[in-house]
Design an enzyme around this catalytic site. Structure first.
Site, PDB file in Angstrom:
ATOM      1  CE1 TYR A 370       7.149  12.294   4.898  1.00  0.00           C
ATOM      2  CE2 TYR A 370       7.799   9.993   5.080  1.00  0.00           C
ATOM      3  CZ  TYR A 370       8.132  11.342   5.086  1.00  0.00           C
ATOM      4  OH  TYR A 370       9.431  11.715   5.268  1.00  0.00           O
ATOM      5  CG  ASP A 372       3.058   8.790   0.673  1.00  0.00           C
ATOM      6  OD1 ASP A 372       3.612   9.817   1.106  1.00  0.00           O
ATOM      7  OD2 ASP A 372       3.585   7.673   0.721  1.00  0.00           O
ATOM      8  N   GLY A 458       8.550  10.317  -3.782  1.00  0.00           N
ATOM      9  CA  GLY A 458       9.854  10.476  -3.171  1.00  0.00           C
ATOM     10  C   GLY A 458      10.682   9.223  -3.318  1.00  0.00           C
ATOM     11  CE1 TYR A 460       8.815   1.321   0.138  1.00  0.00           C
ATOM     12  CE2 TYR A 460       9.420   3.004   1.734  1.00  0.00           C
ATOM     13  CZ  TYR A 460       9.293   1.673   1.383  1.00  0.00           C
ATOM     14  OH  TYR A 460       9.642   0.693   2.271  1.00  0.00           O
ATOM     15  CG  HIS A 517       8.874   1.996   6.935  1.00  0.00           C
ATOM     16  ND1 HIS A 517      10.158   1.497   6.824  1.00  0.00           N
ATOM     17  CD2 HIS A 517       8.301   1.805   5.716  1.00  0.00           C
ATOM     18  CE1 HIS A 517      10.357   1.043   5.599  1.00  0.00           C
ATOM     19  NE2 HIS A 517       9.239   1.203   4.901  1.00  0.00           N
ATOM     20  CG  HIS A 519       4.385   0.921   3.331  1.00  0.00           C
ATOM     21  ND1 HIS A 519       4.813   2.041   2.666  1.00  0.00           N
ATOM     22  CD2 HIS A 519       5.513   0.247   3.671  1.00  0.00           C
ATOM     23  CE1 HIS A 519       6.134   2.038   2.599  1.00  0.00           C
ATOM     24  NE2 HIS A 519       6.581   0.956   3.204  1.00  0.00           N
ATOM     25  CG  ASP A 528     -23.742   0.733  -6.482  1.00  0.00           C
ATOM     26  OD1 ASP A 528     -23.470   0.833  -5.274  1.00  0.00           O
ATOM     27  OD2 ASP A 528     -24.157   1.690  -7.166  1.00  0.00           O
ATOM     28  CG  HIS A 679       9.723  -2.490   4.944  1.00  0.00           C
ATOM     29  ND1 HIS A 679       9.945  -1.698   3.847  1.00  0.00           N
ATOM     30  CD2 HIS A 679      10.738  -3.398   4.944  1.00  0.00           C
ATOM     31  CE1 HIS A 679      11.047  -2.100   3.228  1.00  0.00           C
ATOM     32  NE2 HIS A 679      11.540  -3.128   3.888  1.00  0.00           N
TER      33      HIS A 679
END
Length: 735
Positions: A370, A372, A458, A460, A517, A519, A528, A679
């Protein structure tokens, strides 16, 4: 700005009946009335993996907006203020009469402020006329992507590009809801459910994005559809119909491909999957925690002016909600501790993309990679925050005003909260007791300002915190919670698994695999420091050997500075045994000692993507090949995964832009940092995950002449109200 002389916060740990009643009031026992899924409430009816036809029977708790704000008459007060309801309606009117759309209004996938040029914003002062207001529109019509700039002053379309890159706009509510209904009219699907003994009334179907896996998948917008059983639980994510996956044409709303390989895999049981407080029939096996409340007897120390300008202690910044990024911080300035002058730190900061690849090769899993932010929108999936639980009682809430797929405005209520945090931390301290009669006990409490948003993409939930400290530090944190994306398994325990090495993750419950999986959250940080033109410095710690006879030491470390000349000099992979500090400096601004003023990136959450660079998900998300990038400022280079991320093939990403290797020394430059998590799920992640948090910091380096909070007053008893515990909590066992 009013100075804060001391800490005006009382931490109360007592048995407080009022607080208990307040908490219970947010969990009504009667079924709530669901909002109308049109007009200003359309946001309630869309999310990546939610189909709200099922919501009424499943939703038991709903957070009400206690004091809804009427945004209908608002007008912009700052060049970066988001489009108002009136302006969104005006854009819709302009597009309705625009010749290419006169016969059929397009589906709106994004309608945001087209921000003025940076120089215009930097030159603007409160009271000046606003720069021309323009809207950036991404729409879909006849299968083609349309990117437009609309001028609100002249009621005209200034620019119009069709299919400017590969990929499509983020999914709309119409896409998600429409595709989720397609399976129920497909004969093979109904036949499969009947064979499994699953009632169609117990099903909910979700729409994970399709990804991109080569030319054969180009030329049409598609989405995958997979289904879950809701029988006996609202936590349908734990009850997948494993091995069944459909590919749906989003424009024709028809099934292109149907695969069903999971007949032998049972649907996991619903027992112990419901995470709602009201249905728990057993108390936790722990000593009870008394209610805790933080009070501010003199009110909050921050204020929000004109809806979006936040002023607190020595900080001032502009904050707004964004459909894609969720939170956008602009014009962040901190007051000099010696002169009182407001000094520039960051022009703009936001979460640019959120890449989540799953590590499973099965037909119904390989595509799950994904993006996201670019595919679903972090702001569009941010449902109202829960008072007392997501944010403290004294928090200030901000709404988001967005455009629905028909171009009409809607309000995302209570999307952001602002609050001051005191958790018993210390800003600075020192004690001395070296000599008789010479004792020092000095300490200062740490109070910070937090801006928070939570996106429920979804299964998560992603909690974004931007935390500002009085010493000039900015801390950005991301918390991961919600539910695992579970995979069904024929095995009830690990003893039944013939070859554990073939599993894509461990069992987290009976018949449920938690697939491994990652992330990766990539942040766009337009620093600046004391002005737009900055340089990036790699301060490398190098081991040196002492000369013979020079010292009894054999080795030591030296900091060696290297200024990045071009983009490739600033493409950084973090290395534990080759450490560096990473400074953004203004080479033309010096401290009294001659050091350039600057800020440094303090990395954390340093998990890196291990996928092959030619793996399709990694090609699309090649910006995660490095943890750090630095690019010249370019207004169009905002989204690390590309403007049109859905089904994109990776031809418009941060990695592609940076290959041009443009000069970045003493230029207006943007720092990019990717925060990473690996994870490997575990049983404690079932049925809902305890929040895991990581983040990074932006810390002053020679920006101030000395410690900027040296003269801050300590807290005294007289500053705080007297708080006493109730009689029932006075009897404590002491050991």
């Amino acid at each position: 700005m009013k100075k804060i002389p001391c800490l005006h916060i009382c931490l109360v740990s007592c048995s407080c009946l009022i607080l208990v009643l307040l908490v219970l009031s947010w969990y009504p026992t009667s079924k709530p009335e669901l909002p109308d899924c049109s007009g200003l409430h359309a946001a309630w009816c869309t999310s990546k993996n939610r189909v709200f036809s099922k919501l009424e029977s499943m939703l038991q708790t709903q957070v009400q907006n206690q004091n809804p704000i009427d945004h209908s008459a608002e007008t912009p007060q700052h060049p970066l203020d988001p489009l108002t309801i009136q302006e969104i309606n005006r854009v819709r009117t302009i597009l309705s009469s625009y010749e290419p759309f006169s016969s059929s209004f397009p589906t709106i996938h994004s309608l945001l402020l087209d921000e003025p040029d940076k120089l215009q914003v930097l030159g603007w002062k409160k009271g000046d006329p606003l720069p021309p207001r323009q809207a950036a529109v991404i729409a879909l019509s006849n299968g083609q992507s349309h990117v437009l700039s609309v001028d609100l002053d002249s009621d005209s379309v200034l620019s119009h590009a069709i299919n400017p890159s590969s990929g499509y706009p983020m999914l709309s509510m119409d896409d998600i809801v429409g595709a989720s209904k397609v399976p129920f009219s497909y004969a093979e699907f109904n036949k499969s459910m009947s064979a499994r003994g699953v009632s169609l009334s117990d099903l909910i179907c979700l729409t994970p994005s399709a990804g991109w896996f080569g030319p054969n998948e180009e030329g049409k917008r598609v989405v995958r559809v997979q289904c879950y059983s809701t029988e006996g639980t609202p936590n349908f994510y734990m009850r997948p119909i494993e091995g069944l996956i459909m590919t749906v044409d989003l424009d024709k709303m028809e099934v292109l491909k149907f695969s069903d390989t999971g007949h032998h895999i049972p649907i996991p049981k619903s027992a112990n999957t419901d995470y709602r407080y009201a249905v728990q029939d057993k108390q936790p096996e722990m000593e009870p925690i008394n209610p805790i409340s933080i009070e501010q007897p003199q009110g909050p120390s921050f204020r929000v002016e004109d809806g979006h300008t936040v002023k607190w202690a020595n900080w001032e910044f502009h904050l707004k909600a964004d459909q894609r990024a969720g939170l956008v911080f602009s014009r962040a300035m901190v007051r000099d501790s010696e002169t009182g002058e407001l000094r520039s730190v960051m022009y703009q900061g936001l979460a640019s993309e959120f890449f989540v690849p799953y590590m499973d090769l099965d037909e119904s899993w390989y595509f799950k990679s994904y993006m996201d932010a670019g595919e679903f929108g972090l702001g569009l999936t941010a449902l109202p925050l829960v008072p007392l639980n997501d944010c403290p009682r004294y928090a200030y809430y901000m709404d988001g005003v967005f455009a629905a797929s028909d171009g009409k405005p809607f309000v995302q209520p209570n999307m952001i909260c602002l609050f001051e945090r005191y958790a018993g931390d210390i800003s600075w301290r020192h004690s001395e007791n070296l000599l008789d009669g010479f004792q020092i006990r000095e300490a200062r409490p740490k109070v910070t300002l937090v801006a928070r948003m939570a996106a429920s993409v979804g299964n998560y939930d992603y909690i974004f915190d931007w935390e500002f400290q009085t010493d000039g530090l900015i801390r950005i944190k991301v918390g991961l919670s919600g539910m695992l994306m579970a995979k069904g398994s024929p095995h009830q325990n690990m003893y039944q698994v013939p070859n554990q090495d073939d599993m894509s993750g461990p069992l987290v419950s009976e018949n449920v695999i938690g697939v491994v999986h990652d992330h990766f959250i990539t942040f766009h940080l337009d620093m600046d420091i004391d002005g737009a033109n900055n340089s990036f410095v790699n301060v490398n710690l190098v081991k040196e050997q002492s000369l013979p006879g020079e010292s009894r030491r054999k080795s030591y470390l030296k900091a060696k500075r290297k200024i990045a000349k071009t983009e490739k000099d600033a493409q950084i992979k973090l290395k534990l045994y080759d450490p560096s500090e990473f400074h953004m400096i203004n080479p033309t601004k010096r401290s009294r000692l001659g050091n350039p003023t600057g800020y440094k990136l303090v990395p954390a959450g340093t998990a890196a993507s291990l996928l092959d660079h030619d793996d399709p998900p990694q090609l699309r998300n090649a910006y995660t090949n490095n943890q750090i990038w630095v690019t010249p400022y370019n207004k169009s280079e905002r989204w690390a995964g590309g403007l049109l991320a859905y089904q994109s093939r990776g031809d418009d990403t941060l990695a592609v832009w940076s290959e041009r290797n443009r000069p970045i020394e003493n230029k207006d430059i943007v720092l990019w940092y990717t925060l990473g998590f690996h994870h490997i799920p575990c049983q404690e992640d079932f049925p809902v995950m305890p929040t895991v948090i990581s983040g990074f910091e932006l810390k002053p380096v020679n920006f101030f002449e000395s410690n900027p909070i040296l003269r801050v007053a300590p807290a005294f008893d007289t500053d705080l109200p007297v708080c006493r515990p109730s009689a029932s909590s006075r009897s404590l066992n002491h050991h």
